[in-house]
Design a protein around this motif. Structure first.
Motif, PDB file in Angstrom:
ATOM      1  N   PRO A   7     -10.412   6.284 -10.367  1.00 30.58           N
ATOM      2  CA  PRO A   7      -9.333   7.190  -9.945  1.00 30.58           C
ATOM      3  C   PRO A   7      -8.819   6.837  -8.566  1.00 30.58           C
ATOM      4  O   PRO A   7      -9.546   6.331  -7.716  1.00 30.58           O
ATOM      5  CB  PRO A   7     -10.002   8.567  -9.975  1.00 30.58           C
ATOM      6  CG  PRO A   7     -11.461   8.287  -9.866  1.00 30.58           C
ATOM      7  CD  PRO A   7     -11.687   6.985 -10.557  1.00 30.58           C
ATOM      8  N   ALA A   8      -7.529   7.147  -8.357  1.00 33.69           N
ATOM      9  CA  ALA A   8      -6.907   6.819  -7.074  1.00 33.69           C
ATOM     10  C   ALA A   8      -7.514   7.630  -5.934  1.00 33.69           C
ATOM     11  O   ALA A   8      -7.556   7.177  -4.803  1.00 33.69           O
ATOM     12  CB  ALA A   8      -5.405   7.066  -7.147  1.00 33.69           C
ATOM     13  N   ARG A  16       0.855  -1.189   0.000  1.00 29.18           N
ATOM     14  CA  ARG A  16       0.000   0.000   0.000  1.00 29.18           C
ATOM     15  C   ARG A  16       0.887   1.233   0.000  1.00 29.18           C
ATOM     16  O   ARG A  16       2.035   1.183   0.474  1.00 29.18           O
ATOM     17  CB  ARG A  16      -0.920  -0.014   1.214  1.00 29.18           C
ATOM     18  CG  ARG A  16      -0.244   0.137   2.555  1.00 29.18           C
ATOM     19  CD  ARG A  16      -1.244   0.041   3.689  1.00 29.18           C
ATOM     20  NE  ARG A  16      -1.488  -1.345   4.082  1.00 29.18           N
ATOM     21  CZ  ARG A  16      -2.568  -1.743   4.741  1.00 29.18           C
ATOM     22  NH1 ARG A  16      -3.511  -0.870   5.055  1.00 29.18           N
ATOM     23  NH2 ARG A  16      -2.718  -3.013   5.077  1.00 29.18           N
ATOM     24  N   PRO A  17       0.388   2.344  -0.539  1.00 27.13           N
ATOM     25  CA  PRO A  17       1.198   3.568  -0.530  1.00 27.13           C
ATOM     26  C   PRO A  17       1.632   3.920   0.885  1.00 27.13           C
ATOM     27  O   PRO A  17       0.862   3.775   1.840  1.00 27.13           O
ATOM     28  CB  PRO A  17       0.245   4.618  -1.106  1.00 27.13           C
ATOM     29  CG  PRO A  17      -0.741   3.838  -1.915  1.00 27.13           C
ATOM     30  CD  PRO A  17      -0.909   2.537  -1.200  1.00 27.13           C
ATOM     31  N   GLU A  18       2.869   4.361   1.009  1.00 25.21           N
ATOM     32  CA  GLU A  18       3.422   4.651   2.321  1.00 25.21           C
ATOM     33  C   GLU A  18       2.575   5.709   3.039  1.00 25.21           C
ATOM     34  O   GLU A  18       2.279   6.766   2.492  1.00 25.21           O
ATOM     35  CB  GLU A  18       4.861   5.132   2.176  1.00 25.21           C
ATOM     36  CG  GLU A  18       5.618   5.218   3.480  1.00 25.21           C
ATOM     37  CD  GLU A  18       7.097   5.470   3.271  1.00 25.21           C
ATOM     38  OE1 GLU A  18       7.814   5.582   4.285  1.00 25.21           O
ATOM     39  OE2 GLU A  18       7.538   5.547   2.108  1.00 25.21           O
ATOM     40  N   GLY A  19       2.158   5.394   4.259  1.00 26.29           N
ATOM     41  CA  GLY A  19       1.382   6.324   5.057  1.00 26.29           C
ATOM     42  C   GLY A  19      -0.091   6.384   4.727  1.00 26.29           C
ATOM     43  O   GLY A  19      -0.847   7.108   5.385  1.00 26.29           O
ATOM     44  N   ALA A  20      -0.523   5.614   3.724  1.00 30.19           N
ATOM     45  CA  ALA A  20      -1.925   5.675   3.299  1.00 30.19           C
ATOM     46  C   ALA A  20      -2.807   4.870   4.240  1.00 30.19           C
ATOM     47  O   ALA A  20      -2.393   3.846   4.788  1.00 30.19           O
ATOM     48  CB  ALA A  20      -2.078   5.143   1.881  1.00 30.19           C
ATOM     49  N   ALA A  69     -10.049  -7.970   2.185  1.00 25.37           N
ATOM     50  CA  ALA A  69      -9.520  -6.633   1.892  1.00 25.37           C
ATOM     51  C   ALA A  69     -10.570  -5.556   2.152  1.00 25.37           C
ATOM     52  O   ALA A  69     -10.255  -4.475   2.662  1.00 25.37           O
ATOM     53  CB  ALA A  69      -9.037  -6.570   0.448  1.00 25.37           C
ATOM     54  N   VAL A  70     -11.829  -5.857   1.833  1.00 22.29           N
ATOM     55  CA  VAL A  70     -12.902  -4.888   2.051  1.00 22.29           C
ATOM     56  C   VAL A  70     -13.254  -4.798   3.533  1.00 22.29           C
ATOM     57  O   VAL A  70     -13.352  -3.716   4.117  1.00 22.29           O
ATOM     58  CB  VAL A  70     -14.134  -5.254   1.205  1.00 22.29           C
ATOM     59  CG1 VAL A  70     -15.332  -4.377   1.575  1.00 22.29           C
ATOM     60  CG2 VAL A  70     -13.816  -5.119  -0.284  1.00 22.29           C
ATOM     61  N   SER A  71     -13.426  -5.955   4.177  1.00 26.80           N
ATOM     62  CA  SER A  71     -13.854  -5.957   5.576  1.00 26.80           C
ATOM     63  C   SER A  71     -12.775  -5.411   6.507  1.00 26.80           C
ATOM     64  O   SER A  71     -13.081  -4.864   7.574  1.00 26.80           O
ATOM     65  CB  SER A  71     -14.246  -7.369   6.011  1.00 26.80           C
ATOM     66  OG  SER A  71     -13.125  -8.238   5.951  1.00 26.80           O
ATOM     67  N   SER A  72     -11.505  -5.528   6.120  1.00 25.69           N
ATOM     68  CA  SER A  72     -10.415  -5.021   6.954  1.00 25.69           C
ATOM     69  C   SER A  72     -10.251  -3.514   6.844  1.00 25.69           C
ATOM     70  O   SER A  72      -9.498  -2.916   7.620  1.00 25.69           O
ATOM     71  CB  SER A  72      -9.104  -5.700   6.566  1.00 25.69           C
ATOM     72  OG  SER A  72      -8.682  -5.265   5.276  1.00 25.69           O
ATOM     73  N   GLY A  73     -10.931  -2.920   5.880  1.00 28.28           N
ATOM     74  CA  GLY A  73     -10.803  -1.487   5.680  1.00 28.28           C
ATOM     75  C   GLY A  73      -9.710  -1.091   4.712  1.00 28.28           C
ATOM     76  O   GLY A  73      -9.498   0.099   4.456  1.00 28.28           O
ATOM     77  N   TYR A  88      -2.652   3.355  -5.448  1.00 30.11           N
ATOM     78  CA  TYR A  88      -3.454   2.144  -5.289  1.00 30.11           C
ATOM     79  C   TYR A  88      -2.780   1.193  -4.302  1.00 30.11           C
ATOM     80  O   TYR A  88      -1.545   1.073  -4.269  1.00 30.11           O
ATOM     81  CB  TYR A  88      -3.613   1.412  -6.620  1.00 30.11           C
ATOM     82  CG  TYR A  88      -4.347   2.176  -7.694  1.00 30.11           C
ATOM     83  CD1 TYR A  88      -5.707   1.977  -7.900  1.00 30.11           C
ATOM     84  CD2 TYR A  88      -3.680   3.089  -8.517  1.00 30.11           C
ATOM     85  CE1 TYR A  88      -6.388   2.669  -8.899  1.00 30.11           C
ATOM     86  CE2 TYR A  88      -4.345   3.783  -9.511  1.00 30.11           C
ATOM     87  CZ  TYR A  88      -5.690   3.571  -9.694  1.00 30.11           C
ATOM     88  OH  TYR A  88      -6.361   4.276 -10.677  1.00 30.11           O
ATOM     89  N   ALA A  89      -3.583   0.492  -3.533  1.00 28.08           N
ATOM     90  CA  ALA A  89      -3.080  -0.685  -2.832  1.00 28.08           C
ATOM     91  C   ALA A  89      -3.019  -1.834  -3.829  1.00 28.08           C
ATOM     92  O   ALA A  89      -3.794  -1.875  -4.794  1.00 28.08           O
ATOM     93  CB  ALA A  89      -3.991  -1.049  -1.665  1.00 28.08           C
TER      94      ALA A  89
END
Length: 629
Positions: A619-620, A386-390, A464-468, A424-425
């Motif tokens: 879009p991101a 995942r993007p750093e800090g996202a 992935a969805v349920s974990s947020g 994007y993750a």
């Protein structure tokens, strides 16, 4: 041994080769995004050294912008580009004496061609095996007396193996309709190991050892007529004259591991390795030990196994993945290492970086996170970036691997890193069918091809969805080769799950693909499906993306090589025609190559188009488009 549909990793007609030229330094790169720099940064493969001339080596590099073969004299340091073709060259091998470079010459990536050779120091190419017609390659072994053993595959002949002696007409010593190939030639040239699937199971090979005249020496078959799904593979003859020991990979304990088979006595020596996961091996040059490569949960380890004492000694290396390793005559080990965060480098146990390509280094990326999800067939391993800090929920790319007999590991990959750079993750799933998690996991997808893999991907998507982590409205399904096939199949069978689909060199119409593809892949498909399209039509129909094309709702992007022998272009066009007839949102990019491209700028162009396509539809950031795409 079976041919799969894995795309070539970042790693035609012949033209005049350069002589006495040092590998050129990469040109200075303009101010470009990091994701492009990762593709353009010079890369090298693990150098292969000549068995009787270890100072002579051969490697692959993209230093000129196209992946080509390079000769390297390790004593003088001189490096010379050996091949120069518009669509690149990666298949090459050195003769044992280091005097010749053999390389496979196909046409624009179609994988159908002949072996050529050129002097190590440079010179004109010449036919390496005169008298053999073009074919798909099926293994190669070169002897110390100049004799070669060449495996071939064609639709008309099936699999053939030929012994080629200098100045003589090639002699055919093996022929069968099912897949087969050359495993190895013994050190003294008196024995030839063959991998074959005469029992009809293209996923699990049996072994046969013959003399150069084709007469039988020994057989090893764990398939028991195809009723027991166990495979064998040749890892190499002992590197000693007169030694009849053959290192063999087997699956008798539910995973890949090595044993030593004495083909003269029939004795099989189990190594007793207490290592989880898959294990491969190769001989140390003096035959006293084995270099062990251990793959477990997407990481690699290296060990030395002492044959006499049965002692296992760990070789220190950083955490990450090894994509190739070799033991040198001085006892050191060289290996190509990387991690998701750090670019590949050829390391040595001496502490040196062995082959450092010129130019700028590839920018780092973010490390992977390991995720384990309970699925319908057991625990599923996924690698997440995942993007750093996202923080989530994020637009998320599910990047599906090819093969299917392959797996994602903690290794450097430019494409996932590009998606992360764009906000994007990225989730990569080692679904059932993947290697690295035991034989049962790899073999689980039979007869419900594609559908089983997608069940595992769906389970990880729910996590992935349920974990947020993932935004359920902004999910991208993408992959190349088998991953492209699963992308198109997933868009049709899970239409509500995906916002965008991006498929590279996919299977799109399975029946047409079966009839148009190379023969080795037909054999694999018959094994996977349990028969041909005529024998099990309902299975092919259920697993073919074109069957479900009318259910596709997401915008679709497809890239296809017009010379692809694995996922041929006609079946892609059939699928595209159906999308067009429906008025479905889609874009298609056709390029002049085979199963993927070896040209760096072409790969950048393709990914730029994919990033742009995703950015327009997913879009991101809400209401914005990613920069740098």
């Amino acid at each position: 041994m079976s041919a799969g549909r894995s795309m070539m990793d970042d790693m035609t007609e012949p033209t005049d080769v350069q002589t006495n030229v040092t590998m050129p330094a990469a040109p200075a790169m303009p101010a470009t995004p990091d994701w492009e720099k990762r593709f353009r940064a010079p890369r090298v493969s693990l150098p292969e050294w000549a068995l009787d001339a270890p100072s002579r080596a051969l490697f692959v590099s993209n230093a000129t912008g196209t992946y080509e073969l390079y000769a390297w004299d390790r004593e003088t340091g001189e490096q010379r580009q050996a091949t120069d073709r518009p669509n690149g060259t990666t298949d090459g091998v050195l003769s044992p004496d280091g005097e010749w470079i053999w390389w496979f010459s196909d046409t624009d990536g179609d994988e159908f061609g002949v072996w050529l050779r050129q002097p190590f120091g440079g010179g004109a190419d010449e036919p390496a095996a005169p008298g053999l017609d073009p074919s798909y390659p099926a293994g190669l072994a070169i002897g110390r007396d100049g004799t070669s053993v060449v495996g071939r595959s064609t639709e008309e002949e099936g699999s053939t193996i030929h012994v080629v002696r200098p100045g003589r007409t090639p002699v055919e010593i093996y022929r069968h309709r099912e897949s087969a190939g050359v495993g190895d030639l013994s050190h003294d040239g008196t024995l030839i190991a063959i991998e074959h699937t005469e029992h009809g199971d293209a996923m699990h090979s049996a072994l046969r050892v013959v003399r150069p005249d084709g007469s039988l020496v020994a057989e090893l078959d764990d398939t028991k007529g195809g009723t027991v799904e166990l495979g064998l593979t040749v890892l190499g003859f002992a590197p000693v004259d007169g030694d009849r020991r053959l290192l063999v990979g087997h699956q008798r304990r539910g995973r890949w591991e090595p044993m030593i088979w004495d083909v003269a006595s029939g004795e099989e020596a189990d190594l007793g390795l207490d290592l989880p996961g898959d294990v491969s091996a190769e001989w140390y040059p003096d035959g006293s030990g084995l270099l062990i490569v251990h793959s477990f949960e997407a990481r690699s380890e290296l060990w030395r196994y002492e044959i006499a004492s049965r002692r296992l000694v760990r070789i220190d290396m950083p955490s990450g993945s090894v994509s190739g390793a070799t033991a040198r005559p001085d006892g050191t080990v060289e290996y190509l290492w990387s991690s998701a965060a750090l670019a590949p480098v050829v390391r040595s146990t001496s502490g040196e970086v062995i082959l450092d390509p010129p130019g700028l280094e590839a920018p780092p990326s973010v490390p992977v996170e390991d995720v384990w999800v309970d699925g319908p067939g057991g625990r599923i391993h996924a690698l997440v970036q995942r993007p750093e800090g996202a923080t989530g929920p994020l637009p998320t790319v599910f990047d599906v691997h090819g093969g299917p007999a392959w797996h994602y590991s903690d290794a450097y990959a430019a494409a996932p890193a590009a998606w992360v750079d764009h906000g994007y993750a990225v989730v990569r799933v080692n679904y059932r069918g993947s290697t690295g998690y035991g034989r049962a996991w790899t073999d689980a997808l039979k007869h419900r091809i594609g559908l089983i893999e997608l069940e595992d991907i769906a389970a990880v998507r729910e996590w992935a969805v349920s974990s947020g982590l993932a935004d359920p409205e902004r999910l991208v399904l993408t992959g190349g080769s088998w991953g492209g096939y699963l992308t198109l199949l997933g868009l049709g069978t899970q239409p509500d799950a995906w916002a965008v689909g991006i498929a590279d060199v996919p299977v799109a119409d399975y029946v047409t693909a079966y009839h148009d593809q190379m023969e080795a892949l037909r054999a694999l498909d018959r094994t996977l499906f349990g028969g041909s399209p005529e024998e099990v039509p309902e299975r092919f129909m259920a697993s073919s993306p074109i069957t479900h094309v009318d259910a596709v709702r997401a915008p679709v992007y497809i890239a296809a090589g017009v010379n692809d022998p694995r996922c041929p272009i006609r079946q892609v066009e059939n699928y595209v025609d159906r999308l067009t007839a429906r008025g479905a949102v889609h874009e298609v990019y056709r390029y002049d190559a085979g199963h993927g491209s070896l040209v760096v700028e072409e790969r950048i162009k393709q990914l730029r188009q994919e990033l742009d396509f995703a950015g327009r539809h997913v879009p991101a950031a809400s209401g914005t488009r990613p920069e740098g795409g």
